[in-house]
Design a protein around this motif. Structure first.
Motif, PDB file in Angstrom:
ATOM      1  N   GLN A 798       2.075  -5.303   9.939  1.00  0.00           N
ATOM      2  CA  GLN A 798       0.775  -4.696   9.686  1.00  0.00           C
ATOM      3  C   GLN A 798       0.946  -3.538   8.721  1.00  0.00           C
ATOM      4  OE1 GLN A 798      -1.262  -3.785  13.330  1.00  0.00           O
ATOM      5  NE2 GLN A 798      -0.698  -5.784  14.211  1.00  0.00           N
ATOM      6  N   PRO A 799      -0.131  -3.177   8.075  1.00  0.00           N
ATOM      7  CA  PRO A 799      -0.055  -2.048   7.148  1.00  0.00           C
ATOM      8  C   PRO A 799       0.263  -0.772   7.910  1.00  0.00           C
ATOM      9  CG  PRO A 799      -2.153  -3.223   6.936  1.00  0.00           C
ATOM     10  CD  PRO A 799      -1.477  -3.762   8.140  1.00  0.00           C
ATOM     11  N   LYS A 800       0.804   0.171   7.198  1.00  0.00           N
ATOM     12  CA  LYS A 800       1.095   1.490   7.779  1.00  0.00           C
ATOM     13  C   LYS A 800       1.950   1.432   9.032  1.00  0.00           C
ATOM     14  CE  LYS A 800      -2.910   3.621   5.742  1.00  0.00           C
ATOM     15  NZ  LYS A 800      -4.118   4.422   5.922  1.00  0.00           N
ATOM     16  N   GLU A 801       2.894   0.515   8.991  1.00  0.00           N
ATOM     17  CA  GLU A 801       3.892   0.477  10.060  1.00  0.00           C
ATOM     18  C   GLU A 801       5.269   0.299   9.439  1.00  0.00           C
ATOM     19  OE1 GLU A 801       1.534  -1.501  13.871  1.00  0.00           O
ATOM     20  OE2 GLU A 801       3.197  -2.577  12.929  1.00  0.00           O
ATOM     21  N   ILE A 821       4.238   6.036   2.474  1.00  0.00           N
ATOM     22  CA  ILE A 821       4.546   4.627   2.212  1.00  0.00           C
ATOM     23  C   ILE A 821       5.762   4.457   1.313  1.00  0.00           C
ATOM     24  CG2 ILE A 821       3.623   2.465   1.302  1.00  0.00           C
ATOM     25  CD1 ILE A 821       2.184   3.313   3.766  1.00  0.00           C
ATOM     26  N   ALA A 822       5.873   5.295   0.313  1.00  0.00           N
ATOM     27  CA  ALA A 822       6.980   5.145  -0.638  1.00  0.00           C
ATOM     28  C   ALA A 822       8.315   5.310   0.063  1.00  0.00           C
ATOM     29  CB  ALA A 822       6.839   6.180  -1.757  1.00  0.00           C
ATOM     30  N   ALA A 823       8.411   6.324   0.922  1.00  0.00           N
ATOM     31  CA  ALA A 823       9.657   6.568   1.643  1.00  0.00           C
ATOM     32  C   ALA A 823       9.961   5.410   2.582  1.00  0.00           C
ATOM     33  CB  ALA A 823       9.573   7.867   2.429  1.00  0.00           C
ATOM     34  N   ASP A 827      13.168   2.884   2.523  1.00  0.00           N
ATOM     35  CA  ASP A 827      13.917   2.676   3.746  1.00  0.00           C
ATOM     36  C   ASP A 827      14.088   1.183   4.023  1.00  0.00           C
ATOM     37  OD1 ASP A 827      15.128   3.059   6.127  1.00  0.00           O
ATOM     38  OD2 ASP A 827      13.533   4.261   7.041  1.00  0.00           O
ATOM     39  N   ILE A 828      12.996   0.458   3.903  1.00  0.00           N
ATOM     40  CA  ILE A 828      13.023  -0.988   4.144  1.00  0.00           C
ATOM     41  C   ILE A 828      13.903  -1.703   3.131  1.00  0.00           C
ATOM     42  CG2 ILE A 828      11.550  -2.975   3.622  1.00  0.00           C
ATOM     43  CD1 ILE A 828       9.863  -2.365   5.828  1.00  0.00           C
ATOM     44  N   ALA A 885       3.767  -2.905   0.613  1.00  0.00           N
ATOM     45  CA  ALA A 885       3.593  -2.915  -0.838  1.00  0.00           C
ATOM     46  C   ALA A 885       2.200  -3.397  -1.195  1.00  0.00           C
ATOM     47  CB  ALA A 885       4.640  -3.809  -1.480  1.00  0.00           C
ATOM     48  N   GLY A 886       1.713  -4.398  -0.432  1.00  0.00           N
ATOM     49  CA  GLY A 886       0.411  -4.985  -0.712  1.00  0.00           C
ATOM     50  C   GLY A 886      -0.668  -4.017  -0.345  1.00  0.00           C
TER      51      GLY A 886
END
Length: 886
Positions: A798-801, A821-823, A827-828, A885-886
């Motif tokens: 899900q977004p923001k997870e 989100i960028a960080a 990380d991912i 990213a989306g």
RNA sequence: GGGCGCUUAGCUCAGCUGGAAGAGCGCCGCCCUUACAAGGCGGAGGUCGGGGGUUCGAGACCCUCAGCGCCCACCA
């Protein structure tokens, strides 16, 4: 409990603790084997330090090992005896006292033998207690009621009995031989008391003219001055160059003596000129050549290696001055052919480092072969084993090449040789008791041999003389053979091999079943500690600052058979920190026992009340495994292994995880608290006992404060409870640890402050993991700093997870207000990279046909598991990445 | 001249019978979270001296070279 836990200071102070316990132990008689009277005997004799010496780091190390060994055996219920004592150290001690005399402007010869020996006894009286006092400070658990000295009455008598017996058996004899002579100590030395060192020397070629004036023979020598004592020149009988020379007569230059050319096969035609000057009084080879060819011996040196009257005009010159003078004289007579550079080994006295002089003299010898053979055999058939085994080779080599042992010393401090000479009939009387008259002619005019015995002669008897031999004492029957010996490789020849010989000969059995060889203590750079490097560290000084326990711990932690031990102050500091940590863990436990004692809680024991939780099963399982492995390490003298395992368990598992986890049940009260208390008590108690052989003071102190059975800690050595081993719990806790660490890492990397609580959901790898995580949700919240935590069956990206993969589980962390989100994306990506690399590696392996067919199933299976793990991780992470990213 | 041992993270060393590179200290972040700041949490850092070989697979086994250390040795 002597002191309430609340009065335990935060920082452990070793001083009051260490100064208190030694006396308590001694008063309780706990170092006496009688404390475990019914137990099997286990005896170690100390490698006796010099009675007038002081404790150096090598002692501290060796004693730490002996003490750890003996204390553990004592805890196991053995009648464990560490038998202490000191050595008279003949030459070394005599030298020290001579230096003292020199300060007063005196010489031992001025005051005479009797007064001198009296003086040494006085010195021993003043200094003799120092090293034993230092040993007490270090906590060495010796039975001081059995303390011995190599020159006490019993040992002295034993020496005489042995000497007489060997003499009567023809194994001791007196002979005129070339021995190693120290011109400074004025005594003979045995072969191993000479240290060889390569030096740049010279090979002097000298022409010896024939007596008939027809030509000359050129000889080569490294010691030109000894030509003054030449009585012949030897060549190889088959050496064609000298075929015509054999039997002719030469004129010895500078001296004028007529000397023959003789033939002897010992001469190496390849070396030098192929002609050897023969100096029977000053070279062992020459002595033998002379013996075979009938050449006489001419001694040219005094006992100080100054040329004597046999040296003619060179008389009065010290040996090296004589060397120069001889060369100069030869040169001026045109007989010095030339001089080559020549590197060779020369011997030095191991006590004073003076260059040793081979010298012909009348000495006492012990015949080697009949004693050496049984000693080698006893190791060959494992009646005695070396640890590590590789030292046995050295031992065998030495015994095989052993030459007769020169045991007489021309010094005054030591066991005087029990031989008397009759002035009337010349008879030699060798006797245990001083004879009053000659056994042959009954004359009363007897004089005792002036010499004393090599110090190592009495040391060789140490394993049985200390037990009362020649009396057939109870101790002798009980503690011989000794269980084992801890010693350094440097005295395998001096001491170990000789104890083997004497023990077998006089007791009919080996002196000890095992010999554990330890290395040297070195400095942080791995250099030997020596005065010339200036890197010598005083163990007492270090123990004073960090505690004897800390020093013992630092040394033992690095001790593995045969290996040197580096020691730097930082290591000791680290050990001090460890002891402090131990203190504080006990303080925590003490604060949570509701005034009860470890003994009470241990007695309450199983079954534990309520439902035993995963962390409890896990820590008990780990305790069982670690106990077994520490025990095994100690049993094999692999102290480093044992101590390091114990340290890791105590610090990384018990303190860092279990103590933290235990805080919850302790807070819950009721059965949970009771159960946690019992588990804590059991583990704390076991850790104290496992550590006691290494750090006796602090463990005894803590046992005193928390133990509560009114006994010393020496009571029981812990045994591993094999039934507690629980691999399921181990695996489950490993997963929990991994998951908590992953969340902590996330926090740390993204600089999420500890005050900021975050949430996490976990999709477990399997149901077992899932239930473990659910059961521990409160713990996990506390450990990872979460305000919400849950276990869910599945969750689509899900977004923001954020998603973290650990132990096969997926950890879901809401990003809102936590990380941008960028960080999170970065990380991912890092995680994807890591798992992709893993997958590539594993798949390459699995693509290899021969691996899949030839490797054992479990290895291939493990590889497949890794493959699917990596695949799943990648799927999860990529999907999440798309979301972000989306 | 023989023999033995060592060479793995910046330092000192573990890695036992060959199956995903470890510890202590040091270093870099963050934290005084009520056992411990002598502490806690997280992290960086290694083509396991070089070269061959055996093996599906080698830090580990074999050979070889190099460097270091130690012991033994009566070629004057």
């Amino acid at each position: 409990m002597s002191t309430p836990a609340s009065e335990m200071p935060k920082a452990y102070d070793p001083e009051p603790v260490e100064s208190r316990w030694y006396g308590v132990w001694e008063d309780a008689g706990s170092f006496r084997p009688e404390a475990n009277d019914g137990g099997e005997a286990f005896c170690i004799v100390i490698p006796p330090p010099n009675v007038t010496g002081s404790l150096h780091m090598g002692h501290a190390f060796e004693h730490s090992l002996i003490d750890a060994t003996i204390r553990r055996k004592r805890m196991q219920g053995y009648a464990a005896l560490w038998l202490p004592g000191t050595d008279h150290a003949g030459i070394a001690t005599q030298n020290v006292v001579e230096r003292e005399l020199a300060k007063e402007g005196l010489d031992r010869h001025e005051i005479g033998r009797e007064a001198f020996v009296e003086r040494v006894w006085e010195w021993k009286g003043e200094q003799g207690g120092r090293i034993t006092a230092q040993m007490r400070k270090m906590g060495s658990s010796c039975d001081w009621s059995r303390e011995r000295f190599t020159m006490d009455d019993g040992c002295s008598r034993a020496v005489r009995v042995v000497f007489v017996r060997l003499y009567e058996e023809g194994l001791i004899y007196r002979a005129n031989r070339i021995i190693n002579w120290c011109p400074r100590c004025h005594t003979a030395l045995s072969d191993i008391e000479v240290e060889h060192e390569d030096v740049d020397g010279e090979l002097v070629h000298i022409r010896y003219p024939f007596a008939d004036g027809d030509g000359s023979v050129t000889v080569a020598t490294t010691r030109a001055e000894t030509m003054l004592g030449d009585t012949g020149v030897a060549v190889h009988p088959d050496d064609e160059r000298y075929a015509g020379a054999i039997g002719r007569t030469l004129i010895l230059p500078l001296v004028g003596r007529e000397i023959p050319v003789v033939a002897d096969t010992a001469v190496d035609p390849e070396f030098g000129t192929g002609a050897v000057k023969v100096t029977p009084a000053h070279d062992p080879n020459d002595f033998e050549i002379a013996a075979r060819t009938g050449l006489p011996a001419v001694d040219i040196f005094t006992e100080s290696a100054v040329v004597n009257d046999n040296g003619g005009r060179f008389a009065g010159l010290a040996r090296y001055a004589a060397r120069d003078a001889v060369k100069e004289a030869l040169r001026s007579e045109g007989l010095l052919d030339h001089v080559d550079e020549h590197r060779h080994a020369i011997g030095h006295c191991y006590r004073c480092h003076t260059v040793v002089e081979p010298r012909l003299s009348l000495q006492w010898f012990v015949k080697s072969k009949p004693l050496a053979e049984p000693a080698a055999a006893a190791v060959a058939d494992d009646r005695t084993q070396f640890v590590p085994e590789n030292w046995e080779k050295l031992y065998f080599d030495w015994l095989e090449n052993l030459r007769d042992w020169c045991v007489s010393r021309q010094i005054w401090w030591g066991h005087r040789i029990p031989a008397w000479y009759c002035r009337d009939c010349g008879r030699v009387i060798v006797s245990v008791d001083d004879p009053s008259s000659c056994s042959g002619c009954m004359s009363a005019d007897l004089t005792q041999d002036e010499d004393v015995l090599d110090t190592w002669f009495s040391s060789a008897l140490w394993p049985f003389t200390t037990l009362g031999w020649p009396e057939q004492t109870d101790d002798l029957g009980r503690y011989y053979p000794n269980a084992m010996l801890h010693t350094g490789f440097d005295i395998i020849y001096f001491w170990v091999a000789r104890m083997m010989q004497m023990g077998l000969h006089f007791q009919g059995d080996v002196p000890f079943r095992e010999v554990a060889i330890h290395g040297l203590v070195r400095d942080a750079e791995g250099r030997k500690m020596s005065k010339s490097y200036g890197n010598v560290v005083d163990p007492l000084e270090l123990a004073g600052r960090y505690g004897a326990d800390a020093l013992r711990f630092a040394l033992t932690r690095a001790a593995s058979p045969g290996h040197d031990v580096p020691l730097a102050e930082e290591w000791v500091e680290g050990a001090r920190n460890f002891v402090n940590k131990l203190w504080n863990s006990a303080r925590f436990v003490a604060l949570n026992l509701d005034g009860r004692t470890l003994a009470e809680l241990e007695a309450a024991g199983a079954p534990l009340p309520g439902e035993v939780t995963l962390p409890e099963r896990w820590i008990l399982s780990r305790l069982a495994q670690v106990t077994a492995s520490v025990d095994e390490g100690f049993e094999r003298y692999e102290f480093a292994q044992g101590v390091q395992k114990l340290q890791a368990f105590f610090w990384d598992e018990f303190c860092d995880w279990y103590l933290e986890l235990a805080k919850l049940p302790l807070g819950e009260g009721g059965a949970s608290r009771e159960r946690a208390q019992r588990v804590l008590a059991g583990i704390q108690s076991t850790i104290l006992r496992l550590l006691h052989p290494v750090v006796p003071f602090v463990t005894e102190e803590l046992w005193d404060r928390l133990g509560g059975d009114g006994r010393l800690i020496t009571a029981r050595w812990p045994e591993a409870d094999a039934s507690a081993v629980d691999e399921t719990a181990d695996a489950a806790m490993a997963a929990v640890i991994e998951i908590v660490s992953a969340i902590r890492r996330f926090r740390s990397e993204h600089k999420v402050p500890p005050s900021k609580k975050i949430a996490a959901l976990v999709v477990p790898a399997d149901t077992a993991q899932g239930s473990a995580l659910s059961d521990l949700d409160t713990h996990i919240r506390a450990l990872a700093g979460l305000d919400q935590f849950g276990v869910i069956a599945g969750r689509d990206p899900q977004p923001k997870e954020q998603r973290l993969v650990a132990a096969g589980a997926t950890i879901v962390i809401p990003l809102e207000g936590v990380v941008d989100i960028a960080a999170a994306l970065a990380d991912i990506d890092r995680q994807i990279e890591k798992h992709a690399a893993e997958l590539a590696k594993v798949e390459a392996k699995l693509a290899d046909e021969s691996f899949v067919t030839k490797a054992p199933d479990h290895v291939v299976g493990a590889m497949r598991t890794r493959q699917s793990g990596a695949q799943e991780a990648l799927t999860t992470l990529r999907a999440q990445r798309d979301q972000l990213a989306g």
